[in-house]
Motif scaffolding. Sequence first.
Motif, mmCIF file in Angstrom:
data_model
loop_
_atom_site.group_PDB
_atom_site.id
_atom_site.type_symbol
_atom_site.label_atom_id
_atom_site.label_comp_id
_atom_site.label_asym_id
_atom_site.label_seq_id
_atom_site.Cartn_x
_atom_site.Cartn_y
_atom_site.Cartn_z
ATOM 1 N N VAL A 120 18.276 66.331 -1.928
ATOM 2 C CA VAL A 120 19.149 65.336 -1.118
ATOM 3 C C VAL A 120 18.295 64.251 -0.624
ATOM 4 O O VAL A 120 17.347 64.597 0.030
ATOM 5 C CB VAL A 120 19.843 66.123 -0.269
ATOM 6 C CG1 VAL A 120 20.650 65.155 0.684
ATOM 7 C CG2 VAL A 120 20.790 67.167 -0.452
ATOM 8 N N GLN A 174 14.130 57.034 2.920
ATOM 9 C CA GLN A 174 13.185 57.667 2.153
ATOM 10 C C GLN A 174 12.643 56.744 1.006
ATOM 11 O O GLN A 174 13.538 55.914 0.645
ATOM 12 C CB GLN A 174 13.818 58.929 1.188
ATOM 13 C CG GLN A 174 13.057 59.458 0.250
ATOM 14 C CD GLN A 174 13.871 60.733 -0.191
ATOM 15 O OE1 GLN A 174 14.881 61.003 -0.028
ATOM 16 N NE2 GLN A 174 13.135 61.328 -1.249
ATOM 17 N N LEU A 176 26.755 58.448 9.693
ATOM 18 C CA LEU A 176 25.328 58.909 9.625
ATOM 19 C C LEU A 176 24.413 58.247 10.353
ATOM 20 O O LEU A 176 24.299 57.218 10.482
ATOM 21 C CB LEU A 176 24.838 58.855 8.249
ATOM 22 C CG LEU A 176 25.738 59.811 7.470
ATOM 23 C CD1 LEU A 176 25.080 59.650 5.803
ATOM 24 C CD2 LEU A 176 25.526 61.325 7.739
ATOM 25 N N ARG A 183 27.310 62.530 0.286
ATOM 26 C CA ARG A 183 27.138 61.570 1.209
ATOM 27 C C ARG A 183 27.959 60.414 1.063
ATOM 28 O O ARG A 183 28.554 59.761 2.209
ATOM 29 C CB ARG A 183 25.616 61.218 1.094
ATOM 30 C CG ARG A 183 25.016 60.151 2.180
ATOM 31 C CD ARG A 183 23.657 59.637 1.737
ATOM 32 N NE ARG A 183 23.285 58.627 2.860
ATOM 33 C CZ ARG A 183 22.216 59.080 3.726
ATOM 34 N NH1 ARG A 183 21.909 60.441 3.816
ATOM 35 N NH2 ARG A 183 22.009 58.175 4.544
ATOM 36 N N TYR A 203 17.648 60.942 1.523
ATOM 37 C CA TYR A 203 18.157 60.614 2.865
ATOM 38 C C TYR A 203 17.625 58.984 3.463
ATOM 39 O O TYR A 203 16.761 58.492 2.818
ATOM 40 C CB TYR A 203 17.350 61.455 3.975
ATOM 41 C CG TYR A 203 15.732 61.575 3.543
ATOM 42 C CD1 TYR A 203 15.000 60.479 4.700
ATOM 43 C CD2 TYR A 203 15.481 62.376 3.060
ATOM 44 C CE1 TYR A 203 13.559 60.576 4.361
ATOM 45 C CE2 TYR A 203 13.682 62.357 2.869
ATOM 46 C CZ TYR A 203 13.049 61.633 3.726
ATOM 47 O OH TYR A 203 11.705 61.679 3.398
ATOM 48 N N THR A 221 21.880 53.435 4.032
ATOM 49 C CA THR A 221 22.949 54.070 4.185
ATOM 50 C C THR A 221 24.106 54.218 3.095
ATOM 51 O O THR A 221 24.730 52.856 2.685
ATOM 52 C CB THR A 221 23.896 53.856 5.452
ATOM 53 O OG1 THR A 221 23.075 54.169 6.693
ATOM 54 C CG2 THR A 221 25.057 54.521 5.911
ATOM 55 N N LYS A 247 21.392 67.316 10.699
ATOM 56 C CA LYS A 247 20.568 66.256 11.257
ATOM 57 C C LYS A 247 19.394 66.795 11.158
ATOM 58 O O LYS A 247 18.729 67.833 12.166
ATOM 59 C CB LYS A 247 21.120 66.137 12.778
ATOM 60 C CG LYS A 247 20.150 64.741 13.565
ATOM 61 C CD LYS A 247 20.758 64.588 14.893
ATOM 62 C CE LYS A 247 19.908 63.533 15.537
ATOM 63 N NZ LYS A 247 20.540 63.313 16.966
ATOM 64 N N TYR A 248 18.265 66.384 10.522
ATOM 65 C CA TYR A 248 17.089 66.924 10.249
ATOM 66 C C TYR A 248 16.331 67.165 11.682
ATOM 67 O O TYR A 248 15.927 65.827 12.215
ATOM 68 C CB TYR A 248 16.394 66.534 9.204
ATOM 69 C CG TYR A 248 16.793 66.502 7.845
ATOM 70 C CD1 TYR A 248 17.049 67.615 7.132
ATOM 71 C CD2 TYR A 248 17.656 65.374 7.488
ATOM 72 C CE1 TYR A 248 17.716 67.637 6.108
ATOM 73 C CE2 TYR A 248 18.264 65.350 6.064
ATOM 74 C CZ TYR A 248 18.467 66.760 5.430
ATOM 75 O OH TYR A 248 18.977 66.734 4.278
ATOM 76 N N ASN A 270 22.306 63.740 7.088
ATOM 77 C CA ASN A 270 22.450 63.752 5.885
ATOM 78 C C ASN A 270 23.718 64.546 5.427
ATOM 79 O O ASN A 270 24.239 65.166 6.616
ATOM 80 C CB ASN A 270 21.476 64.098 4.760
ATOM 81 C CG ASN A 270 21.764 63.732 3.351
ATOM 82 O OD1 ASN A 270 22.702 62.986 2.992
ATOM 83 N ND2 ASN A 270 20.936 64.505 2.549
#
Length: 333
Positions: free
Chosen positions: A237, A242, A100, A90, A239, A208, A164-165, A105
């Motif tokens: 991972v 979080q 991002l 990342r 993000y 970020t 991109k979740y 992620n």
Amino acid sequence: MKFFKSSLLLLVLLAALIPMGIAQSAAPSPYDLVAGVNELRQNQGLSPLETDGALMAAAQNQADYLASTYGTNFPTWDQGHVGAGGTAARDRAVAAGYALGPGMNVVENWAGGNSSTTLSDVIYQYWSDEAHWNTMTTIDGIHIGAGVAEGDGFVYFILNVGVKYGSGGTGGGGAASSVPTTAVTAQVAPVKVSTPNADGKITHEVDTGQALWSIAAAYEITVEQLQALNNLTDNTVIYVGQELLIQTAYTPTVSPTTTVTPRSATRTPIPPQTAEEVVTQTVQDDTGAGGFLNMGRSTLGLVLVLISGVGLALMAISIAGRNQGDKNGKADS
């Protein structure tokens, strides 16, 4: 003559075979790796990923780093994901220009092999486990980048996928428009340390460009401790946004309880005591009896005065008689 012709024919055949051998042993290009992953996705009924310049640059930088750092001494699984300066996939993507957005992620696969390793070996054997397979076939994948580098005759393969979740593979992304022409030095976003709560609990919100190693270093704990506190594995991972647990709440120290023994409702009776005789000193009255011959002091004093008076009177009479005799004697002579 026949021997000469046979030798000449053999040399021609060898000359034709040598270039073929070189071409077959050449390592695949990064774009070959991208094409192989997208072919896999299409076979799985998934849309192909869009090649992104920033992800291509980040992946190639990591491949070059592993080839020059490890060569024939392959790194461990987790070491292969750590780049120059301790960066993660990342971090390197952001440094290369990959923007991002929220909920995005970058996930990564890496592999190493000798010069005869094929893309089929990498994609369908080395990356056939669930974790690596999910990186290539994620439904939320949007962009792709790849890198291939040789070191001491060994080849390193890097695959980066922008995710991109919740997007289902659709929607925009912050991908760079072109591959940077100069080498990219990965930069890690600084970590602002959170203030402990009243109970000592500390949580950190991922921002970020932050990685597990940089967060752990900021709070002076190990990556292993951070993973254990948050039930993370090497393949997990993190993000943006979080919440990570850095320190649990303090456990209050239990003070020892003082046990109070209640007093008995019935008082213990006091045993009877033997009364001691109290001696009272009697003060005699001056006017009462109890003195000499049961006479009081005043009576005794009066008797003594009378006796003294009588004594004095007798002495006076005796002296007077003696003087009278002396006078008569003188007259007789």
